[in-house]
Motif scaffolding. Structure first.
Motif, mmCIF file in Angstrom:
data_model
loop_
_atom_site.group_PDB
_atom_site.id
_atom_site.type_symbol
_atom_site.label_atom_id
_atom_site.label_comp_id
_atom_site.label_asym_id
_atom_site.label_seq_id
_atom_site.Cartn_x
_atom_site.Cartn_y
_atom_site.Cartn_z
ATOM 1 N N ILE A 88 -5.370 10.665 8.898
ATOM 2 C CA ILE A 88 -3.908 10.694 8.921
ATOM 3 C C ILE A 88 -3.437 9.630 7.938
ATOM 4 N N SER A 89 -2.275 9.827 7.362
ATOM 5 C CA SER A 89 -1.760 8.807 6.437
ATOM 6 C C SER A 89 -0.776 7.906 7.183
ATOM 7 N N ALA A 90 -0.556 6.716 6.635
ATOM 8 C CA ALA A 90 0.397 5.780 7.238
ATOM 9 C C ALA A 90 1.795 6.390 7.250
ATOM 10 N N GLU A 91 2.119 7.160 6.194
ATOM 11 C CA GLU A 91 3.449 7.769 6.113
ATOM 12 C C GLU A 91 3.643 8.819 7.211
ATOM 13 N N GLU A 92 2.610 9.657 7.438
ATOM 14 C CA GLU A 92 2.695 10.672 8.505
ATOM 15 C C GLU A 92 2.860 10.004 9.869
ATOM 16 N N LEU A 103 13.281 2.003 4.737
ATOM 17 C CA LEU A 103 12.486 0.770 4.631
ATOM 18 C C LEU A 103 11.103 0.959 5.261
ATOM 19 N N THR A 104 11.080 1.619 6.411
ATOM 20 C CA THR A 104 9.808 1.853 7.110
ATOM 21 C C THR A 104 8.882 2.713 6.255
ATOM 22 N N LEU A 105 9.429 3.786 5.682
ATOM 23 C CA LEU A 105 8.587 4.694 4.888
ATOM 24 C C LEU A 105 8.117 4.047 3.589
ATOM 25 N N GLN A 106 8.931 3.140 3.048
ATOM 26 C CA GLN A 106 8.493 2.358 1.870
ATOM 27 C C GLN A 106 7.234 1.561 2.221
ATOM 28 N N ALA A 138 5.164 2.177 4.628
ATOM 29 C CA ALA A 138 4.066 3.110 4.924
ATOM 30 C C ALA A 138 3.393 3.593 3.637
ATOM 31 N N ARG A 139 4.221 3.871 2.622
ATOM 32 C CA ARG A 139 3.636 4.328 1.337
ATOM 33 C C ARG A 139 2.804 3.214 0.699
ATOM 34 N N ALA A 140 3.309 1.991 0.809
ATOM 35 C CA ALA A 140 2.553 0.844 0.265
ATOM 36 C C ALA A 140 1.226 0.689 1.010
ATOM 37 N N ALA A 141 1.254 0.921 2.326
ATOM 38 C CA ALA A 141 0.020 0.828 3.128
ATOM 39 C C ALA A 141 -0.971 1.919 2.705
ATOM 40 N N ASP A 142 -0.444 3.134 2.440
ATOM 41 C CA ASP A 142 -1.329 4.218 1.989
ATOM 42 C C ASP A 142 -2.001 3.873 0.656
ATOM 43 N N GLN A 143 -1.245 3.202 -0.215
ATOM 44 C CA GLN A 143 -1.819 2.761 -1.496
ATOM 45 C C GLN A 143 -2.979 1.791 -1.245
ATOM 46 N N ARG A 144 -2.742 0.841 -0.332
ATOM 47 C CA ARG A 144 -3.796 -0.138 -0.030
ATOM 48 C C ARG A 144 -5.024 0.542 0.560
ATOM 49 N N LEU A 145 -4.792 1.504 1.457
ATOM 50 C CA LEU A 145 -5.917 2.227 2.071
ATOM 51 C C LEU A 145 -6.689 3.023 1.012
ATOM 52 N N ALA A 146 -5.956 3.597 0.065
ATOM 53 C CA ALA A 146 -6.594 4.390 -1.000
ATOM 54 C C ALA A 146 -7.475 3.522 -1.891
ATOM 55 N N HIS A 147 -7.050 2.253 -2.086
ATOM 56 C CA HIS A 147 -7.798 1.359 -2.983
ATOM 57 C C HIS A 147 -8.741 0.415 -2.234
ATOM 58 N N ASN A 148 -8.983 0.726 -0.950
ATOM 59 C CA ASN A 148 -9.859 -0.110 -0.117
ATOM 60 C C ASN A 148 -9.459 -1.583 -0.105
ATOM 61 N N ASP A 149 -8.147 -1.812 -0.182
ATOM 62 C CA ASP A 149 -7.631 -3.182 -0.154
ATOM 63 C C ASP A 149 -6.911 -3.368 1.186
ATOM 64 N N SER A 150 -7.645 -3.089 2.283
ATOM 65 C CA SER A 150 -6.947 -3.022 3.570
ATOM 66 C C SER A 150 -7.551 -3.969 4.594
ATOM 67 N N THR A 151 -6.802 -4.187 5.671
ATOM 68 C CA THR A 151 -7.287 -4.936 6.832
ATOM 69 C C THR A 151 -7.368 -3.929 7.985
ATOM 70 N N PRO A 152 -7.925 -4.317 9.143
ATOM 71 C CA PRO A 152 -7.970 -3.362 10.263
ATOM 72 C C PRO A 152 -6.580 -2.890 10.702
ATOM 73 N N GLY A 166 -1.444 0.024 7.752
ATOM 74 C CA GLY A 166 -0.932 1.368 8.026
ATOM 75 C C GLY A 166 -0.540 1.609 9.470
ATOM 76 N N VAL A 167 -0.925 0.675 10.357
ATOM 77 C CA VAL A 167 -0.598 0.857 11.779
ATOM 78 C C VAL A 167 0.853 0.415 12.017
ATOM 79 N N PRO A 168 1.650 1.230 12.719
ATOM 80 C CA PRO A 168 3.040 0.850 12.976
ATOM 81 C C PRO A 168 3.157 -0.276 14.011
ATOM 82 N N ILE A 169 4.221 -1.058 13.861
ATOM 83 C CA ILE A 169 4.538 -2.133 14.811
ATOM 84 C C ILE A 169 6.062 -2.239 14.863
#
Length: 488
Positions: free
Chosen positions: A18-22, A46-49, A51-65, A68-71
């Protein structure tokens, strides 16, 4: 998807299922359909912005656990882009030019902010009925309060409007709503989480923490939340730790202190029964129950309601209508503007606490009230140390109820502030001592009405024992399903 835990969502995001945006869109749709009044400000764009940035990070393996998780954030934390009202008319339209440190940490981890959560005005209250923006409803029973002051945070997690929320605890404001809404919440050791950008109520007590479905989720959130911050003078300089490191440890040999004072006449029989059943479950897991005494427990209410209002009267003096916040429309001179702005901007409970606080700090009363309360506060902390530390220590953790009853009806105690204050009897002493404490779901009340209303088990540890508390909670959650139940 919305019933999954934060840990499960993290795995799905990293496996690209699933993507962060979905995910953000799914939760935003749930928030829009909700009638609980848990959210005060949502900005989809603002939220979807984020989420898209999080998807970019996930795509480039520049992520933390957490990427992309909502809070969602309690509206006591200031946030760039989202309003920060503290549940008050005083800050009805205030937007901060900066993010609170806690919010910054989660942004850096790549979490996606769903919006701001309702709370009691300036975090003062036990029922979320003191919010200028109206009460939050308990998702288990919409005629009941969700607890307070972090009522929006607990209700939103319980209703699965967000997998995680930030909250703050001054005298029980994480543990009590978590208990009454059937979710997991932890207040860490005082000073573990930065207070920078957290709108102040009582500075020697305020502490931020997470609310989520499980202890494991709370551990992951604490990993990101904690850490030294030079901008907060009470922030602790300690090495970073992994709060999930001990989750899988078994509990054989664990000594659980059961304070006599927590099981006295004020405790509702249905709450006691649920808590005792949870303690029996711990015995099956290899723990032993030890009878202990915390004799100063009953003094925690008078002590707290001297110290907290005193600090509040000082902290809230900054809201004067001059620099920011509400300003009265008609006034004769500067003093008149102060008076009218505050009279119009603050709600009844906030005014009550400012008046009490100003009184106990005034000349001639300071020694009799404030200093005396600080001395008793030290004795309350010593009660805990006698049980939890030293050569004669009696136990590893302390357990008992979080609240003397299940959630009460909306409006039932609205005109009786003292009845509201008494609801905090089991949580205040932990806050006064600065100890970590948490609430985990352990059952429901009894009877036609109360059978739908959750009960929480409180777990208290010594300073910096968060990893141990989370381990103890996680082992219980492995063999029970209270934390997986959702409101009908």
């Amino acid at each position: 998807m919305h019933t999954k835990t934060l840990k499960q969502l993290s795995v799905l995001l990293h496996e690209k299922k699933i993507s962060a945006e979905e995910l953000a869109k799914l939760y935003l749709a749930r928030i829009q359909q909700s009638d609980l009044n848990a959210f005060l400000h949502v900005d989809q764009e603002l939220t979807l912005q984020q989420a898209r940035a999080a998807d970019q990070r996930l795509a480039h393996n520049d992520s933390t656990p957490l990427t992309g998780v909502p809070i969602a954030h309690k509206d006591i934390f200031v946030t760039r882009g989202w309003r920060a009202t503290a549940g008050s008319k005083m800050l009805e339209n205030y937007t901060s030019p900066f993010d609170a440190t806690v919010v910054e940490h989660f942004n850096n981890a790549g979490m996606v902010n769903l919006g701001k959560l309702n709370c009691d005005e300036f975090a003062m209250g036990s029922s979320n009925e003191n919010s200028y923006f109206g009460a939050v409803k308990n998702p288990w029973d919409k005629t009941a309060i969700p607890g307070g002051s972090s009522g929006g945070s607990a209700a939103a997690v319980a209703a699965r409007l967000t997998p995680a929320a930030t909250a703050t605890d001054t005298g029980g404001s994480i543990r009590q709503p978590a208990s009454l809404c059937g979710v997991t919440g932890i207040k860490p050791t005082y000073g573990s989480v930065s207070r920078f950008g957290m709108i102040a109520f009582a500075s020697s007590l305020d502490q931020a923490g997470p609310i989520a479905q499980t202890a494991e989720d709370c551990a992951l959130l604490l990993n990101a939340m904690t850490g030294f911050d030079p901008r907060d003078s009470t922030s602790l300089e300690r090495p970073k730790e992994d709060f999930s490191r001990d989750l899988e440890k078994d509990l054989k040999g664990l000594r659980i202190g059961i304070p006599r004072e927590y099981f006295s006449s004020g405790l509702a029989p249905d709450v006691e029964q649920a808590v005792r059943a949870a303690l029996a479950e711990y015995e099956k897991l290899g723990a032993t129950l030890v009878d202990i005494s915390l004799p100063k427990t009953e003094l925690s209410i008078p002590v707290y309601y001297v110290i907290a209002p005193a600090e509040a009267s000082s902290n809230l003096s900054r809201f004067d209508g001059v620099r920011y916040g509400h300003r009265a429309a008609d006034y004769k001179d500067l003093a008149d503007m102060y008076k009218k702005s505050r009279a119009e901007g603050f709600g009844e409970e906030v005014k009550r606490r400012i008046l009490v606080g100003a009184y106990v700090l005034s000349h001639g009363y300071y020694d009799a009230y404030y200093l005396q309360a600080q001395k008793i506060r030290r004795l309350i902390a010593e009660d805990f140390q006698n049980a939890l530390s030293g050569p004669n220590r009696q136990c590893d953790v302390i357990m008992g109820p979080v609240s003397p009853t299940v959630a009460w009806d909306l409006g039932a105690k609205a005109n009786d502030p003292v009845a509201n204050y008494l609801a905090d009897i089991y949580t205040l002493s932990t806050s006064l001592a600065g100890l970590p404490g948490m609430s985990i779901p352990c059952g429901f009340g009894q009877g036609e009405k109360n059978a739908r209303r959750p009960v929480g088990l409180q777990i208290i540890g010594n300073y910096y024992d968060e990893a141990k508390l989370l381990n103890v909670a996680h082992q219980f959650q492995r063999v029970t399903d209270w934390h997986q139940r959702t409101p009908g």
